[in-house]
Design an enzyme around this catalytic site. Structure first.
Site, PDB file in Angstrom:
ATOM      1  CB  CYS A 307      -5.172   1.571 -19.415  1.00  0.00           C
ATOM      2  SG  CYS A 307      -3.530   1.119 -20.206  1.00  0.00           S
ATOM      3  CD  GLU A 341      -6.961   0.616 -15.892  1.00  0.00           C
ATOM      4  OE1 GLU A 341      -6.055  -0.153 -15.852  1.00  0.00           O
ATOM      5  OE2 GLU A 341      -6.841   1.882 -16.345  1.00  0.00           O
TER       6      GLU A 341
END
Length: 354
Positions: A307, A341
């Site tokens: 992330c 992401e």
């Protein structure tokens, strides 16, 4: 400031030029009603009226709507605010609200700076009137009206996977992109030679349940006791019998696998019986600890969900000493924000030391 996906793609490709020259697979998100979790504060004006708000230091922003939030959250927000403003006891010392949605369900958490037991009846009426799963918290106290856990059903290439979780679990905030991430990882490993899977940071089993059918056995670890409880329940919901969960930190697991320390929490798990062909990593924004990087280098295949591209780049500096990147994907999990992401598949270089 809204950041479009194309801009993020260009910046991220540039960031990873030293590590990867191939094509990136791109997964864009809807730009409205995609986020299943939202947290807001309350602003109390001089007339005693409350408003949803966000604060940046001393700067206050009144929130009228959240177009990026799940439609169920958007529909509830004005109804909840109106009901709170009509009840003096409910809005006094109320400072925060958390919304959590699955595809079909919704829960709301209200946060107070007072004894919530004194307003229990009013809270029960609020829950009943709005037909709401309501969780209410203050220091040392918690009340639940309706139910705390939500049920989610993900559709992974036509296969339904059932999950339960609550507001205390780490939740992938974009269900559409979450399904795409799971599908992408599943596709990458489909033709690979597979034995057992080692997963770190497994949460409530988001990836675990979907990937388990591809492997002989799975050992999945997570530090949160509540996440492990939901992961075990989710195994039952999906009739999964080849997954073993252990409540260990990544550092503890590394020590256990190196036989530097024994853990009571592993008393029913024979680590020597596993033959891991893959390791799956989905760490927090800070990325991987040094011990986890050393551990990951031992395995033939690394599946890395990140992330934070910045910490991913730092980790790849070391991981690419022993592995090469075969596939790279970018997922717009946090649409309209600078965040992105990443999914990376790495395979061990033949002549790399074990």
């Amino acid at each position: 400031m809204n950041i479009n996906f194309e801009q993020k793609i260009l910046e991220t490709k540039e960031l990873f030029k030293p590590f990867y020259k191939g094509d990136f697979e791109l997964f864009s998100s809807p730009t409205s009603h995609f986020r299943t979790r939202a947290e807001l504060s309350f602003f109390h004006n001089e007339n005693g009226e409350i408003f949803y708000a966000m604060f940046n230091g001393k700067q206050k922003y009144i929130v009228r709507n959240l177009d990026f939030a799940d439609e169920k959250i958007c529909a509830l927000m004005p109804k909840l605010l109106q009901a709170l403003n009509l009840n003096q006891k409910l809005k006094t010392k109320l400072f925060g609200v958390e919304f959590l949605a699955s595809k079909k369900e919704l829960s709301v958490s209200l946060l107070y700076h007072k004894d919530i037991l004194e307003i229990k009846e009013d809270l029960a009426k609020l829950s009943s009137t709005l037909n709401l799963n309501l969780i209410v918290r203050s220091k040392g106290k918690k009340l639940i009206f309706g139910k705390e856990n939500l049920r989610q059903v993900l559709d992974i290439k036509g296969k339904k996977i059932i999950y339960e979780f609550d507001n205390d679990c780490f939740i992938q905030p974009n269900t559409y992109i979450n399904e795409k991430m799971i599908e992408w990882v599943s596709k990458q490993i489909l033709t690979q030679e597979k034995n057992d899977l080692l997963e770190l940071y497994c949460g409530y089993g988001n990836f675990t349940l979907a990937l388990a059918p591809f492997f002989r056995r799975v050992l999945a670890t997570e530090l949160s006791k509540k996440n492990i409880a939901y992961a075990l329940k989710n195994c039952t919901l999906n009739n999964s019998s080849n997954i073993h969960f252990a409540r260990l930190s990544s550092e503890e697991l590394s020590k256990a696998l190196r036989k530097e320390r024994e853990f009571f929490r592993l008393k029913d798990i024979d680590l020597d019986s596993f033959h891991f062909s893959h390791i799956l990593l989905d760490p927090p924004r800070a990325g991987l600890e040094e011990s986890v990087i050393d551990l990951a280098k031992k395995y033939e295949n690394i599946l890395y969900i990140s992330c934070n591209p910045t910490s991913l780049k730092e980790n790849l500096t070391q991981l690419t000493q022993t592995h090469t990147i075969t596939n790279f994907a970018l997922f717009d999990q946090f649409a309209l924000t600078p965040h992105l992401e990443c999914g990376v598949i790495l395979k061990k270089i033949n002549n790399a030391s074990k």
